[in-house]
Design a protein around this motif. Structure first.
Motif: not given
Length: 359
Positions: A223-225, A231-233, A265-266, A345-348
């Protein structure tokens, strides 16, 4: 971007010994329930009034941590537990965690905004602590800064800081009172009684003792994936997102639609982390994935910056404030929206490393 689940051969997901079953889940839930009761006792011993000690604040954080973990486990592994009991406990635990979190959230938000205001204007005329508003005039801009831009900010910076301090200190005080009322309510005592029972007796189903936990934990990861894949990565890879700034400066007070998927997502990432803890055994933290921790920290910064930007925009809508004050709050809002983009950006970057590592 296609996301991959962790391979069973990956050391990060390798399970030593027999497969974890409902007995492991019961041990994890008992450990978290015991931690909840220990934190509750500490909170009562250290005091919870207006001048509560640091020990009281730490106890409240421990209460929130254990309540989140129990609630998440009831969500992920509900098929192994009594359904009616889960449905009754989950919203109550969410209420406890959410109520206790508000005071800390307002305190951190004010500190974040005042720190950003100081950084942007170079002024020291803002309240450092959440106390009475400061009305002193701001000092001249520091040498070396662009005179016109820094001067425009300094004009309204002190009043903007005082306005934010008044609004968020009031909100924090109300949240503190709400938390005290909640902890003394019959509703909370009923929750505490159920958690006390959970510490010794977990309502497992008849088949839980022979059911492997890993497929349910894998479903949480899936579900997380899926949520991350939506998401608009690509947008998160760019340093500037004008659409987010334009929306925040509009008269519409509805939260920005770009933020909701990231907040979701968090939450899913947290469910995934707690499922891994439950699978690892009663200690709960035997398996630590630094990539997941980095991604979670980025999403926490995203939430904090998003909420801080909303607070600045809401303060800017205060009737009859000076134009210079509104200007400073607008700049502060834009700064926090840039922080939102930096967190995305850091999450990406963290998530891409995890995907490569699992491939």
């Amino acid at each position: 971007m296609a996301q991959q689940h962790l391979d069973p051969a990956d050391p990060r997901s390798r399970q030593v010994g027999p497969a974890p079953t409902g007995d492991a889940l019961a041990g994890y839930l008992r450990a978290q329930a015991t931690e909840f009761l220990r934190a509750l006792r500490l909170h009562r011993e250290t005091g919870s009034g207006a001048n509560g000690s640091e020990g009281s604040a730490e106890a409240a954080r421990a209460l929130r941590r254990s309540a989140r973990r129990v609630s998440a486990s009831l969500h992920t592994f509900q098929s192994l537990l009594d359904t009616d009991w889960c449905e009754a406990m989950r919203p109550e635990l969410a209420w406890v965690s959410g109520t206790l979190a508000m005071e800390h959230a307002y305190t951190a938000r004010l500190e974040r905004l005042l720190t950003a205001l100081h950084r942007l204007s170079g002024s020291t005329a803002f309240p450092v602590q959440t106390s009475a508003p400061v009305g002193a005039a701001a000092p001249p801009a520091k040498a070396g800064a662009p005179a016109q831009e820094r001067g425009n900010l300094t004009v309204g910076a002190a009043k903007a800081g005082a306005l934010l301090d008044r609004r968020l200190t009031l909100a924090r005080t109300r949240a503190h009172s709400t938390a005290l009322q909640a902890l003394g309510s019959s509703r909370f005592h009923a929750v505490a009684d159920k958690v006390a029972v959970l510490a010794s007796e977990v309502p497992l189903t008849k088949t839980a003792g022979t059911t492997d936990l890993r497929p349910l934990a894998t479903s949480a990861e899936g579900r997380l994936s899926d949520a991350v894949a939506a998401l608009p990565l690509v947008t998160a890879g760019h340093p500037y997102n004008a659409a987010a700034l334009v929306h925040g400066l509009s008269p519409d007070t509805v939260p920005h639609p770009q933020d909701a998927p990231w907040h979701q997502v968090r939450l899913l990432l947290r469910l995934h982390r707690y499922a891994r803890e439950a699978v690892s055994g009663p200690k709960g933290n035997a398996v630590v994935d630094l990539r997941l921790l980095s991604a979670g920290q980025a999403l926490n910064r995203h939430r904090d910056a998003s909420e801080a930007a909303a607070a600045a925009a809401q303060a800017a809508r205060t009737p009859r404030i000076a134009p210079a004050t509104a200007y400073v709050l607008g700049v502060l809002h834009a700064d926090q929206r840039h922080e939102v983009e930096a967190a995305r950006f850091a999450f990406q970057q963290a998530w891409q490393k995890e995907t490569v590592g699992a491939s």
